[in-house]
Design an enzyme around this catalytic site. Structure first.
Site, PDB file in Angstrom:
ATOM      1  N   LYS A 118       0.836  -1.209   0.000  1.00 16.19           N
ATOM      2  CA  LYS A 118       0.000   0.000   0.000  1.00 16.19           C
ATOM      3  C   LYS A 118       0.868   1.255   0.000  1.00 16.19           C
ATOM      4  CE  LYS A 118      -1.683   1.555   4.124  1.00 16.19           C
ATOM      5  NZ  LYS A 118      -1.429   2.953   4.441  1.00 16.19           N
ATOM      6  N   ASN A 119       1.883   1.261   0.850  1.00 15.97           N
ATOM      7  CA  ASN A 119       2.677   2.484   0.999  1.00 15.97           C
ATOM      8  C   ASN A 119       3.586   2.768  -0.193  1.00 15.97           C
ATOM      9  OD1 ASN A 119       1.458   2.898   3.409  1.00 15.97           O
ATOM     10  ND2 ASN A 119       3.248   2.472   4.695  1.00 15.97           N
ATOM     11  N   ARG A 125      -4.499  10.264   4.793  1.00 14.22           N
ATOM     12  CA  ARG A 125      -3.388  11.200   4.883  1.00 14.22           C
ATOM     13  C   ARG A 125      -2.549  11.216   3.603  1.00 14.22           C
ATOM     14  NH1 ARG A 125       0.064  14.119   8.032  1.00 14.22           N
ATOM     15  NH2 ARG A 125       2.245  13.837   7.560  1.00 14.22           N
ATOM     16  N   CYS A 159      -5.186   7.723   9.802  1.00 15.13           N
ATOM     17  CA  CYS A 159      -5.310   7.086  11.105  1.00 15.13           C
ATOM     18  C   CYS A 159      -5.121   8.109  12.215  1.00 15.13           C
ATOM     19  CB  CYS A 159      -4.221   6.030  11.259  1.00 15.13           C
ATOM     20  SG  CYS A 159      -4.689   4.413  10.665  1.00 15.13           S
ATOM     21  N   ASP A 178       5.127   0.791  11.951  1.00 15.17           N
ATOM     22  CA  ASP A 178       3.914   0.082  11.520  1.00 15.17           C
ATOM     23  C   ASP A 178       3.858  -1.359  12.035  1.00 15.17           C
ATOM     24  OD1 ASP A 178       3.037   2.309  10.250  1.00 15.17           O
ATOM     25  OD2 ASP A 178       3.497   1.635   8.224  1.00 15.17           O
ATOM     26  N   ILE A 234       8.281   7.467  16.599  1.00 14.27           N
ATOM     27  CA  ILE A 234       7.826   8.106  15.352  1.00 14.27           C
ATOM     28  C   ILE A 234       6.495   8.841  15.533  1.00 14.27           C
ATOM     29  CG2 ILE A 234       7.356   7.749  12.879  1.00 14.27           C
ATOM     30  CD1 ILE A 234      10.198   6.954  13.572  1.00 14.27           C
ATOM     31  N   ARG A 243      -8.123  -0.998   5.472  1.00 12.16           N
ATOM     32  CA  ARG A 243      -7.360   0.086   4.827  1.00 12.16           C
ATOM     33  C   ARG A 243      -5.975  -0.398   4.388  1.00 12.16           C
ATOM     34  NH1 ARG A 243      -6.296   4.866   8.295  1.00 12.16           N
ATOM     35  NH2 ARG A 243      -5.159   5.334   6.411  1.00 12.16           N
TER      36      ARG A 243
END
Ligand code: UD1
Length: 416
Positions: free
Chosen positions: A22-23, A92, A116, A303, A325, A395
């Site tokens: 996804k990222n 975002r 999120c 994550d 983070i 998501r």
């Protein structure tokens, strides 16, 4: 609202292939705006965040068709440079669109992005980078307007290696005049994937994966075809699932280079890790507590902090997790406590006293990765758990229940 129902204490075994990340997909989709024509992306996961990005691109004028796991994105008809507020709020990552829209059309209007709820997520670094390239940025009434008659290459130094700001700066700089150097750039593998895609489009970018990225501006970019890199966070989640259920799981289609910080910790915790060509196998052993600090890549990924916390809940001894983070990324702790976990949070630190077994409970996913963590906890817990607010999990994890079922997990999605 959909929920997962999980019967715990089943050892997971078998092989699982991870798909595209996804990222990596989100910035690559944004980058298609830099050209005019049909781009072809392969191994694009079917996730709600990806659908939200498709919707945004469509509103801007793109035509998008999905064929299996491939997306065809035709950016010939892009006619708008303003992203509607309700779509910005959904995710975002919509902030990534600022760089390419500014690069291609020299102006863009967005509202503050959503995503999120894992603490304040400012976009000052994104804006600073665009200003360095010559954009005039105005913020008023919740909107951000950026304009530039011309974008000129510049030296950009980030105070913090933000993933999104690095990607945004790269996408704005590829069509700028002259050379841009980004220092203290984020080094995440997804940034390398973006560099690869931009270069396939005709851009001249080098250095991604290191802390200095150099971009020589070009005047035009062309549509490209690209296979999205595999999802290292999903891969890490399945490895942790293997460990927490005392199982034996092989994750395929993943390079161990992306996950050294994670596999190292899993070994320290007591699991047996075997790395082969493009796959990682985990065999669980007796679990013991460790200390973990999240850091930008190649450090331990934020994550995977939540899934790892679930694992440490049932590891012998005391563990300490420090989240550096994001603030507010311990929302899963209250839910894990309902399952019997012994965790104390002090600011950005969680102190975990290992117990031998969690017990099933009704819990709610507070955000994406915390949701993943609760599923893992439920897989290991005694009895039945229900995990509500599955939409957060959707998501970022594609059909998580089906993938876990293929490893033997007893998990179903229910509408009730
Ligand atoms: C990306 C990932 C997300 C991951 C995160 C960190 C995507 C779509 N999302 O998010 O899954 O958890 O990297 O690895 O790729 N910050 C500022 N000002 C800014 C930008 C960021 O202060 O302008 C701060 C953030 O509030 C946060 C930290 O920097 O505390 C890291 O954020 P960043 O690296 O930008 O994460 P994202 O790109 O949002």
């Amino acid at each position: 609202m959909e929920k997962f129902i999980v019967m715990g204490e089943v050892q997971l075994t078998g092989n699982i292939r991870v798909g595209g990340a996804k990222n990596a997909t989100l910035p690559v989709m944004a980058a298609t705006l830099l050209c005019s024509g049909v781009n072809i992306l392969h191994d694009v996961p079917e996730l709600s965040d990806i659908k939200a990005m498709q919707e945004i691109l469509a509103v801007l004028g793109a035509k998008i068709v999905r064929e299996g796991s491939s997306l065809l994105i035709d950016t010939t008809g892009i006619s708008k440079q303003e992203i509607p507020e309700h779509l910005m709020r959904e995710m975002r990552a919509s902030v990534f669109l600022m760089g390419p829209l500014l690069g291609k059309f020299r102006k863009v209007r967005v509202s503050y992005p959503g995503g999120c709820a894992i603490g304040p997520r400012p976009i000052d670094l994104h804006i600073k980078a665009l200003e360095k390239l010559g954009a005039k940025v105005k913020e008023s009434y919740g909107y951000i307007d950026a304009e530039a008659s011309v974008l000129t290459g510049a030296e950009i130094h980030f105070d913090f290696p933000s993933v999104g700001a690095t990607e945004n700066a790269m996408m704005a700089a590829v069509l700028a005049k002259g050379t841009t150097v980004i220092r203290n750039a984020a080094r995440e593998p997804e940034i390398v994937d973006l560099q690869t895609f931009l270069n396939k489009m005709g851009a001249r970018v080098i250095g991604a994966g290191s802390d200095t990225i150099r971009i020589d501006g070009v005047t035009k970019l062309f549509p490209a075809e690209h296979t999205i890199m595999p999802d290292r966070i999903q891969a890490g989640t399945f490895l942790i699932a293997g460990a927490i259920t005392q199982g034996d799981v092989t994750v395929e289609n993943i390079s161990s280079e992306y996950l050294f910080s994670v596999t190292d910790k899993l070994e320290e915790i007591g699991a047996d890790i075997t790395v082969s060509n493009n796959s990682i196998r985990i065999k669980a052993g007796e679990l013991r507590g460790v200390d973990i600090k999240t850091l930008p890549f190649p450090g331990f990924p934020t994550d995977l902090q939540a899934p790892m916390l679930s694992l440490l809940t049932v590891a012998k001894g005391t563990s300490i997790i420090t989240e550096t983070i994001f603030e507010n990324r311990f929302k899963h702790v209250d839910e894990l406590t309902r399952m019997g976990a012994k965790i104390k949070v002090e600011g950005r630190t969680a102190i975990i006293r290992g117990i031998s077994k969690m017990t099933g409970a009704i819990v709610a996913a507070p955000d994406l990765r915390a949701g993943g963590a609760l599923v893992l906890a439920a897989l290991a817990a005694q009895g039945i758990s229900e995990i509500e607010q599955v939409y957060h999990i959707d998501r970022g994890y594609e059909q998580l229940e089906l993938k876990l079922q293929s490893l033997g997990a007893r998990i179903i999605r229910s509408n009730g």
